[in-house]
Scaffold this active site. Structure first.
Site, PDB file in Angstrom:
ATOM      1  N   SER A   7       0.946  -1.436   0.073  1.00 40.98           N
ATOM      2  CA  SER A   7      -0.278   0.118  -0.035  1.00 40.98           C
ATOM      3  C   SER A   7       0.817   0.621  -0.594  1.00 40.98           C
ATOM      4  O   SER A   7       1.726   1.148   0.875  1.00 40.98           O
ATOM      5  CB  SER A   7      -1.056  -0.207   1.029  1.00 40.98           C
ATOM      6  OG  SER A   7      -2.226   1.094   0.725  1.00 40.98           O
ATOM      7  N   GLU A   8       0.971   1.779  -1.086  1.00 39.42           N
ATOM      8  CA  GLU A   8       1.692   3.653  -1.364  1.00 39.42           C
ATOM      9  C   GLU A   8       2.307   3.672  -0.864  1.00 39.42           C
ATOM     10  O   GLU A   8       3.223   5.010   0.110  1.00 39.42           O
ATOM     11  CB  GLU A   8       1.764   4.058  -3.023  1.00 39.42           C
ATOM     12  CG  GLU A   8       1.168   4.360  -2.925  1.00 39.42           C
ATOM     13  CD  GLU A   8      -0.441   3.662  -3.817  1.00 39.42           C
ATOM     14  OE1 GLU A   8      -0.728   2.293  -3.838  1.00 39.42           O
ATOM     15  OE2 GLU A   8      -1.677   3.973  -4.920  1.00 39.42           O
ATOM     16  N   ASN A   9       0.507   3.888   0.514  1.00 42.31           N
ATOM     17  CA  ASN A   9       1.264   5.708   1.684  1.00 42.31           C
ATOM     18  C   ASN A   9       1.824   4.085   2.914  1.00 42.31           C
ATOM     19  O   ASN A   9       1.922   5.868   3.733  1.00 42.31           O
ATOM     20  CB  ASN A   9      -0.387   5.893   2.141  1.00 42.31           C
ATOM     21  CG  ASN A   9      -1.527   4.867   2.626  1.00 42.31           C
ATOM     22  OD1 ASN A   9      -1.775   3.663   2.043  1.00 42.31           O
ATOM     23  ND2 ASN A   9      -1.652   4.509   3.607  1.00 42.31           N
TER      24      ASN A   9
END
Lengths: 225, 231, 231
Positions: free
Chosen positions: A46-48
């Site tokens: 999850s790129e966050n």
């Protein structure tokens, strides 16, 4: 429509190998993780800022410190690892993500992708999309084959000779999966490799602006378990 | 899910003469000793080694003390080329250069860190003010940005990275205690094959996941059996 | 030892109209809400804001919900220019652009993170393959390295950085739980004045120092009183 999206997600799930690290876009791409073949376990990035996303949570069970890239609350796997944004995109850009699945507005014969801006209409920002498609080892586009305009009732091709929207990246798309077919992007152009039994090759060609080469080894579009 | 746990020799099965390896650690602290031992046991030669320094030479603490970290590889004569920031503690490097049996490339420590990180994180390089106007600038592109001069430091790649964890879970998420972190959080992921040797191995989910500081997606193989450092 | 603990208003005493600030957080999660509130209370205007996105707009969860994170600054009309990667969630930005009251510079998310880190860590820039051949390449230097094209992404600097810690000690060493890390470990240190608002404040040495993940030497001021996120 929901059925068609499920079909696409099921077909896409077959591309995943056990142990894959994957980043799934919001919407249809996220559905892919529900249809993984038996014995295939993947780690979702999850790129966050974490690896080990495990799906959505029930209302009331939210951990407010675990959001996904869309701002929704999600569940984390026991093997989750949390990190900052530079590390997150280091993992993405550094080729440590095996596959990313994203939607597209347009894809073309060179594997160019446009999925972030419609000048004058949609102004959201590229977010992590440019890094993802440049960094992931395999870029899979899942989308409905054509763009349906509700007002005019006309469908327009999204698989083009050349993207006319501003691109997200050049030459990055590896595979296109639609409700009609599977198309591989090769050095020689687009190769039609699988065809869904609801459609003929002529149907696909008519719905596609780009030149398609029909694989001599054309297979049925397989979503069986 | 594929099992990442290996014995030390299984983990380096693909390591061959002439390959490039990264070895984490700072004067041996934070270096995976059981992987150094495995390389010597396997008898691989002509390695290019990327590391901060040459580890510790034989007899550092006492007459009976073995070398530590990359010092083991130097003593065994398996290094043809060392890329490091400081090699003064290990006389074998200087001796090797004089005898012409070894090549040494010196890189400023901060640049070494960024070159490894750049490879791990998919950057084409970084611009650093460090080394401008010095010997460290030789052969490097110089770029002026807003009136200030920088050196372009390009990524360093390797076939294998060898790192050391204090605690690692079976997926490869790991942490390093105190000053054993150094190059471990940078090198794990920067090579084609990334091996972690750990003091303690736990199951995924056994500890609070936020304890771990480096992601297991950057780790390919895990070897158990690192021992605490002995003085 | 200088005391770093301040009230929110004391911490932003030097913040003036037209300054550039960095605000950590991802759609509000990990943003220091009490510092956003303090900026509104002080009435500072015409800010340039560097952040991942526009936070959350008013009424995200229900009609009584206030904006979150940078969304508060947008709602108050205190932002002239936003530098971000994704602004689709907060309609005030699109409206501001159309109305000509706001400027928006979009940067790919990974490049935004590296630009902030580059400033914090003294690099002149980084070379990234991201954005080559796209609108994101406009006005940027392109450099070919070993046959591959890269964009030069230069550092982003700010007058103030506003970060949020889950736990911070009185020296400024801090940690952020789970997915609240995002830009906090990058922005703290990247501005002339770096403020951390924390949920929990402890004395130095009260917890195992290895618990903390960002160094207090990068923090200038600490404000207590962040509340857990409410849905």
């Amino acid at each position: 429509m929901a059925d068609l999206k499920t079909r696409i997600a099921k077909r896409c799930a077959k591309e995943f190998k056990d142990g894959y690290v994957a980043n799934l876009g919001i919407g249809l791409p996220t559905m892919v993780s529900s249809f993984l073949p038996e014995g295939v376990h993947i780690t979702i990035q999850s790129e966050n800022g974490f690896t080990g996303l495990e799906g959505s949570v029930e209302r009331g069970d939210e951990n407010v410190e675990i959001i996904n890239a869309g701002g929704g609350y999600v569940k984390a796997s026991p093997r989750v690892n949390y990190f900052d944004s530079a590390t997150s995109f280091g993992i993405i850009r550094g080729g440590h993500v095996d596959a990313t699945v994203l939607g597209a507005m347009q894809v073309d014969e060179q594997g160019n992708l446009a999925n972030w801006i419609i000048p004058g209409k949609m102004y959201a920002g590229m977010g992590g999309a440019m890094d993802l498609v440049v960094g992931a080892k395999e870029v899979i586009i899942t989308m409905l084959h054509q763009q349906f305009n509700k007002k005019t009732g006309v469908s327009k091709p999204k698989i083009l000779k050349e993207c006319n929207l501003p691109v997200t990246a050049l030459g990055v798309v590896d595979l296109i999966i639609t409700e009609m077919c599977v198309i591989k992007v090769t050095d020689e152009g687009l190769l039609l490799t699988e065809l869904h039994h609801d459609f003929t090759v002529e149907d696909v060609v008519a719905a596609t602006e780009a030149h398609l080469t029909v694989s001599p080894d054309l297979k049925p579009y397989d979503i069986s378990e | 899910m594929a099992n990442k746990i290996r014995t030390a020799l299984e983990a380096i099965a693909g390591l061959q003469d002439g390959m490039t390896i990264m070895v984490a650690g700072f004067m041996g602290t934070g270096t995976p000793e059981i992987l150094m031992d495995a390389i010597i046991e396997k008898g691989v030669k002509h390695l290019t080694v990327i590391c901060n320094d040459g580890g510790l030479p034989r007899g550092w603490y006492s007459d009976y003390d073995t070398p530590r970290g990359t010092g083991k590889l130097l003593e065994a004569g398996v290094i043809d080329h060392i890329i490091a920031s400081h090699v003064g503690l290990t006389p074998l490097v200087g001796q090797g250069i004089i005898d012409d049996t070894m090549e040494c490339t010196l890189v400023p420590q901060g640049s070494l860190v960024e070159k490894i990180r750049a490879n791990n994180f998919g950057l084409g390089g970084v611009l650093t003010p460090t080394g401008v106007g010095t010997i460290a600038a030789e052969g490097k592109m110089q770029i002026e940005i807003d009136g200030k001069m920088y050196l372009l430091e390009k990524p360093l790649r390797a076939d294998y990275s060898l790192c050391r964890a204090s605690v690692c879970d079976e997926f490869g998420n790991f942490l390093c205690n105190k000053t054993t972190k150094n190059f471990n959080y940078l090198m794990a992921g920067a090579a084609d094959h990334n091996i972690i040797a750990t003091e303690r191995l736990v199951k995924a989910g056994e500890l609070d996941p936020d304890t771990f500081q480096h992601s297991g997606v950057l780790v390919d193989m895990i070897v158990e059996g690192e021992k605490p450092w002995q003085i | 030892m200088t005391m770093k603990i301040r009230t929110a208003q004391e911490a932003i005493a030097g913040l003036k109209d037209g300054m550039t600030i960095m605000v950590a957080g991802f759609l509000g999660t990990g943003s220091p809400e009490i510092l956003m509130d303090a900026i509104l209370e002080k009435g500072v205007k015409h800010l340039t804001v560097i952040g991942n996105d526009g936070g959350l707009p008013r009424g995200w969860y229900n009609e009584y919900d206030t904006p979150r994170g940078i969304g508060k600054l947008l709602d108050a009309g205190a932002v002239d220019h936003i530098i971000a990667s994704h602004v689709g969630v907060n309609p005030l930005i699109g409206k501001g652009i159309i109305a000509g009251t706001m400027e928006c510079t979009l940067v790919p998310q990974g490049s935004l993170a590296e630009k902030i880190r580059a400033d914090n860590f003294g690099l002149g820039g980084v070379l990234t393959p991201t954005g080559v051949g796209t609108l994101a390449a406009e006005g940027k230097m392109q450099i070919e390295i070993d046959g591959k094209m890269y964009l030069l992404e230069k550092p982003l600097h700010a007058d103030y950085s506003f970060c949020r810690a889950s736990i911070c000690d009185d020296f400024g060493n801090f940690l952020c739980n789970k997915a609240t890390k995002n830009y906090n470990y990058l922005m703290a240190g990247a501005a002339d004045h770096n403020i951390v608002a924390t949920e929990r404040l402890v004395k130095a040495g009260e917890l195992d120092p290895d618990t903390f993940q960002h160094s207090g030497v990068l923090v200038d001021m600490i404000v207590e009183g962040e509340k857990p996120w409410q849905i």
